[in-house]
Design a protein around this motif. Structure first.
Motif, mmCIF file in Angstrom:
data_model
loop_
_atom_site.group_PDB
_atom_site.id
_atom_site.type_symbol
_atom_site.label_atom_id
_atom_site.label_comp_id
_atom_site.label_asym_id
_atom_site.label_seq_id
_atom_site.Cartn_x
_atom_site.Cartn_y
_atom_site.Cartn_z
ATOM 1 N N THR A 162 4.089 -4.196 -12.380
ATOM 2 C CA THR A 162 4.210 -2.523 -11.116
ATOM 3 C C THR A 162 4.285 -3.578 -10.157
ATOM 4 O O THR A 162 5.302 -3.667 -8.641
ATOM 5 C CB THR A 162 2.833 -2.632 -11.763
ATOM 6 N N LEU A 163 3.717 -5.049 -9.683
ATOM 7 C CA LEU A 163 4.078 -5.656 -8.896
ATOM 8 C C LEU A 163 5.642 -6.262 -8.419
ATOM 9 O O LEU A 163 6.179 -6.032 -7.773
ATOM 10 C CB LEU A 163 3.467 -7.133 -9.010
ATOM 11 N N GLY A 164 6.058 -6.893 -9.655
ATOM 12 C CA GLY A 164 7.541 -6.898 -10.271
ATOM 13 C C GLY A 164 8.471 -6.021 -9.246
ATOM 14 O O GLY A 164 9.502 -7.043 -8.618
ATOM 15 N N HIS A 165 8.073 -5.342 -9.728
ATOM 16 C CA HIS A 165 9.339 -4.263 -9.124
ATOM 17 C C HIS A 165 9.416 -3.834 -7.968
ATOM 18 O O HIS A 165 9.800 -4.199 -6.609
ATOM 19 C CB HIS A 165 8.886 -2.441 -9.659
ATOM 20 N N PHE A 166 7.768 -4.697 -7.101
ATOM 21 C CA PHE A 166 7.443 -4.170 -5.677
ATOM 22 C C PHE A 166 8.533 -5.652 -4.689
ATOM 23 O O PHE A 166 9.214 -5.148 -3.866
ATOM 24 C CB PHE A 166 6.218 -3.695 -5.110
ATOM 25 N N LEU A 167 7.806 -6.550 -5.539
ATOM 26 C CA LEU A 167 8.454 -8.139 -4.895
ATOM 27 C C LEU A 167 9.764 -8.207 -5.050
ATOM 28 O O LEU A 167 10.500 -8.437 -4.004
ATOM 29 C CB LEU A 167 8.241 -8.908 -5.455
ATOM 30 N N GLU B 95 0.714 -0.834 -0.514
ATOM 31 C CA GLU B 95 -0.355 -0.004 0.104
ATOM 32 C C GLU B 95 1.119 1.893 -0.178
ATOM 33 O O GLU B 95 1.056 2.200 -0.901
ATOM 34 C CB GLU B 95 -1.044 0.283 1.523
ATOM 35 N N ASN B 96 1.576 1.614 0.823
ATOM 36 C CA ASN B 96 2.831 2.352 0.652
ATOM 37 C C ASN B 96 3.586 2.651 -1.182
ATOM 38 O O ASN B 96 3.705 3.422 -0.729
ATOM 39 C CB ASN B 96 3.689 2.415 2.055
ATOM 40 N N TYR B 97 3.896 1.374 -0.550
ATOM 41 C CA TYR B 97 4.415 1.622 -2.346
ATOM 42 C C TYR B 97 3.459 2.187 -3.353
ATOM 43 O O TYR B 97 3.975 3.196 -4.558
ATOM 44 C CB TYR B 97 5.110 -0.002 -2.349
ATOM 45 N N SER B 98 2.505 1.364 -3.054
ATOM 46 C CA SER B 98 1.580 2.444 -4.204
ATOM 47 C C SER B 98 1.515 4.020 -3.502
ATOM 48 O O SER B 98 1.109 5.269 -4.702
ATOM 49 C CB SER B 98 -0.300 1.574 -3.829
ATOM 50 N N TYR B 99 1.389 4.430 -2.882
ATOM 51 C CA TYR B 99 1.050 6.434 -2.949
ATOM 52 C C TYR B 99 2.467 6.463 -3.512
ATOM 53 O O TYR B 99 2.623 7.799 -3.482
ATOM 54 C CB TYR B 99 0.870 6.255 -1.118
ATOM 55 N N ALA B 100 3.812 6.043 -3.565
ATOM 56 C CA ALA B 100 4.239 6.037 -3.630
ATOM 57 C C ALA B 100 4.785 6.603 -5.547
ATOM 58 O O ALA B 100 6.033 6.646 -6.317
ATOM 59 C CB ALA B 100 5.868 5.571 -3.019
ATOM 60 N N GLN B 101 4.025 5.747 -6.013
ATOM 61 C CA GLN B 101 4.117 6.336 -7.863
ATOM 62 C C GLN B 101 3.569 7.107 -8.184
ATOM 63 O O GLN B 101 2.498 7.654 -7.796
ATOM 64 C CB GLN B 101 2.987 4.509 -7.970
ATOM 65 N N HIS B 102 4.542 7.558 -9.132
ATOM 66 C CA HIS B 102 4.064 9.127 -9.645
ATOM 67 C C HIS B 102 4.179 8.888 -11.453
ATOM 68 O O HIS B 102 4.520 10.016 -11.602
ATOM 69 C CB HIS B 102 4.735 10.268 -8.262
ATOM 70 N N GLY B 103 3.875 8.073 -11.543
ATOM 71 C CA GLY B 103 3.884 8.084 -13.245
ATOM 72 C C GLY B 103 2.758 8.140 -13.750
ATOM 73 O O GLY B 103 1.365 9.163 -13.515
ATOM 74 N N THR B 104 3.049 8.409 -15.438
ATOM 75 C CA THR B 104 1.888 9.142 -15.729
ATOM 76 C C THR B 104 0.961 8.038 -16.819
ATOM 77 O O THR B 104 0.484 8.925 -17.444
ATOM 78 C CB THR B 104 2.636 10.149 -16.427
ATOM 79 N N SER C 201 4.492 3.769 -13.390
ATOM 80 C CA SER C 201 5.633 4.506 -14.092
ATOM 81 C C SER C 201 6.094 3.172 -14.800
ATOM 82 O O SER C 201 5.751 3.503 -15.753
ATOM 83 C CB SER C 201 6.334 4.524 -12.876
ATOM 84 N N CYS C 202 4.827 1.495 -14.031
ATOM 85 C CA CYS C 202 5.128 0.211 -15.526
ATOM 86 C C CYS C 202 4.045 0.377 -16.537
ATOM 87 O O CYS C 202 2.824 0.622 -15.078
ATOM 88 C CB CYS C 202 5.680 -0.154 -14.074
ATOM 89 N N PRO C 203 4.258 -0.358 -17.300
ATOM 90 C CA PRO C 203 2.787 -0.260 -18.195
ATOM 91 C C PRO C 203 2.026 -1.259 -18.030
ATOM 92 O O PRO C 203 0.980 -0.950 -18.007
ATOM 93 C CB PRO C 203 3.255 -0.518 -19.555
ATOM 94 N N LEU C 204 2.305 -2.508 -16.870
ATOM 95 C CA LEU C 204 1.891 -3.430 -17.155
ATOM 96 C C LEU C 204 1.727 -3.648 -15.716
ATOM 97 O O LEU C 204 2.795 -3.333 -14.877
ATOM 98 C CB LEU C 204 2.591 -4.891 -17.507
ATOM 99 N N PRO D 212 -1.942 4.809 -17.093
ATOM 100 C CA PRO D 212 -3.277 4.626 -16.933
ATOM 101 C C PRO D 212 -3.652 4.011 -15.560
ATOM 102 O O PRO D 212 -2.575 2.970 -15.532
ATOM 103 C CB PRO D 212 -3.799 4.018 -17.881
ATOM 104 N N PRO D 213 -4.364 4.123 -14.534
ATOM 105 C CA PRO D 213 -4.296 3.622 -13.291
ATOM 106 C C PRO D 213 -4.429 1.447 -13.414
ATOM 107 O O PRO D 213 -4.907 1.050 -14.812
ATOM 108 C CB PRO D 213 -5.396 3.415 -12.809
ATOM 109 N N GLN D 214 -4.205 1.263 -12.525
ATOM 110 C CA GLN D 214 -3.781 -0.452 -12.909
ATOM 111 C C GLN D 214 -4.515 -0.684 -11.207
ATOM 112 O O GLN D 214 -4.420 -0.187 -9.991
ATOM 113 C CB GLN D 214 -2.117 -0.434 -12.667
ATOM 114 N N GLN D 215 -5.073 -1.726 -10.772
ATOM 115 C CA GLN D 215 -5.822 -2.907 -10.123
ATOM 116 C C GLN D 215 -4.661 -3.956 -9.925
ATOM 117 O O GLN D 215 -4.826 -4.779 -10.593
ATOM 118 C CB GLN D 215 -6.088 -2.181 -9.767
ATOM 119 N N ILE D 216 -4.002 -4.972 -8.986
ATOM 120 C CA ILE D 216 -4.003 -5.536 -8.435
ATOM 121 C C ILE D 216 -4.872 -6.774 -6.711
ATOM 122 O O ILE D 216 -4.814 -5.932 -6.389
ATOM 123 C CB ILE D 216 -2.274 -6.037 -7.937
#
Length: 418
Positions: free
Chosen positions: A337-342, A298-307, A330-333, A309-313
């Motif tokens: 997005t999840l991979g960078h967090f993991l 959740e904290n990671y999601s708040y830290a995203q400042h890309g441009t 900031s990642c297209p898929l 479209p929204p995503q959900q997991i």
């Protein structure tokens, strides 16, 4: 006219006397955590001629040093007594899958000079997913000294007009059959035909039209490096073929351009074949405190400042399930997005591990265990594959699957590489 996909000197057994079901073997990178599958397959095949003797299942890579000599010897033995050479050949294949659908393909060879697996590659033939360099050396040991290659590589073609492969289906009555037999139980069947000179010429012409600057610009826009074949399956096997060819080049110099190792046998499949399925490969995190993971995510999601479209997991654990929203990724898929967090989480939590899972039901079952979190997300539509690879580069490892293990390409054809 440039040759982007070439006829090859294809080697096959005499299927009039050889049992095709026993001869054909599923890709070596399947059932990697189930060596018992391969032992049972060996018992089933028995003494019958089989490509199983000419490959090293990756379940046995730790035993490679002991097993490789037998693999190489089997290749030499089959060359002496079991294989027939069909020179300058291209094969049209119809593969009936486990669900009864028929996937069509063409078997020939590609020029490894046109392929590059390095990050940022702009070659005509590129991987769709990142290549892990550490996976190449142990597999390269198998190819070094091998007389033959047996491919399980599937190359994808972006051909919505169905101009390359599908027209061959209307000409079967003019073609010479190559083989026709059932595969192992649950894996469907295969039948194949040798293309004649007319068919090979039409394939060559159609590929040239697909890769023309006008078509590439119309399809993908200006400024993109042209892409003809995207590696859909067998990426590391093709990377090993490239690495082996680079060794030959280092040894022979310009003479390597005329060496058989310059080429690699592969099957081409149209991205728009109705039988070709793209399925997301989900993630399951084990050895963790689910609440801690979800708080960090959740904290990671708040830290995203890309441009983008929204995503959900979606997330699942023994006590919680819900959806995590990423308003400014900031990642297209989602998988990226999840991979960078993991990646970051695993680096700071040594006891944690990630598994790559096919099927939402399997994820749900695993996520019911303690100290486990499962993640589900939308996959990449196959129609977007080429556009995404051309604009964003290679996708994260294990982004998508092209079907179950039984639906992968089976080893049947072979070609000399030395």
């Amino acid at each position: 006219m440039p040759a982007y996909f070439l006829p090859a000197d294809i080697l096959l057994p005499d299927f009039g006397v050889v049992n095709g079901t026993a001869y054909a073997t599923v890709a070596c990178d399947q059932y990697t955590s189930d060596p018992e599958y391969w032992r049972e397959l060996s018992e089933r095949v028995g003494a019958a001629p089989s490509t199983l003797r000419m490959i090293l299942p990756e379940a046995f890579l730790p035993e490679a040093e002991a097993r490789i000599p037998a693999v190489h010897k089997a290749m030499e033995d089959y060359l002496k007594s079991g294989l027939i050479r069909y020179p300058n050949s291209m094969i049209y294949l119809e593969r009936t899958l486990s669900d009864g659908k028929v996937r069509r393909g063409l078997i020939g060879m590609i020029d490894l000079e046109l392929y590059d697996y390095r990050p940022g590659a702009k070659s005509l033939i590129r991987p769709t997913e990142e290549t892990v360099p550490e996976r190449i050396p142990p597999r390269l040991e198998v190819r070094r000294g091998a007389a033959l290659e047996l491919p399980h590589v599937l190359l994808l073609l972006d051909d919505p007009g169905r101009s390359v492969i599908e027209p061959q289906a209307a000409r079967l009555s003019a073609l010479t059959p190559a083989y026709d037999f059932p595969l192992l139980p649950g894996a469907g069947s295969v039948r194949a035909f040798f293309l004649d000179s007319i068919g090979i010429g039409r394939v060559t012409s159609a590929l040239s039209r697909l890769v023309s600057p006008e078509r590439q610009r119309q399809r993908y826009g200006a400024g993109c490096a042209p892409l003809l074949f995207a590696v859909g399956d067998g990426n590391h096997s093709l990377a090993v073929a490239k690495a082996a060819y680079e060794e030959v080049k280092a040894e022979l110099g310009e003479e390597a351009l005329f060496h058989p190792a310059r080429y690699a046998l592969a099957e081409v499949v149209n991205l728009y074949d109705p039988a070709l399925r793209f399925e997301p490969i989900y993630r399951v995190l084990t050895g963790v405190d689910p609440d801690e993971v979800l708080s960090a995510l959740e904290n990671y999601s708040y830290a995203q400042h890309g441009t983008l479209p929204p995503q959900q997991i979606r997330f699942l654990s023994a006590r919680r399930r819900g959806t995590m929203h990423f308003g400014h990724p900031s990642c297209p898929l989602p998988v990226d997005t999840l991979g960078h967090f993991l990646h970051g989480y695993l680096n700071t939590h040594p006891g944690a591990a990630v598994d790559y899972i096919h099927g939402a039901r399997t994820v749900e079952g695993l996520a019911a265990h303690e100290n486990t979190v499962g993640f589900l997300f939308e996959g990449l539509p196959k129609e977007k594959l080429f556009e995404t690879v051309m604009n964003e580069g290679t996708l994260p490892r294990k982004t998508f699957s092209m079907g179950h293990a039984e639906d992968k390409r089976f080893y049947i054809e072979a070609r000399r590489i030395r």
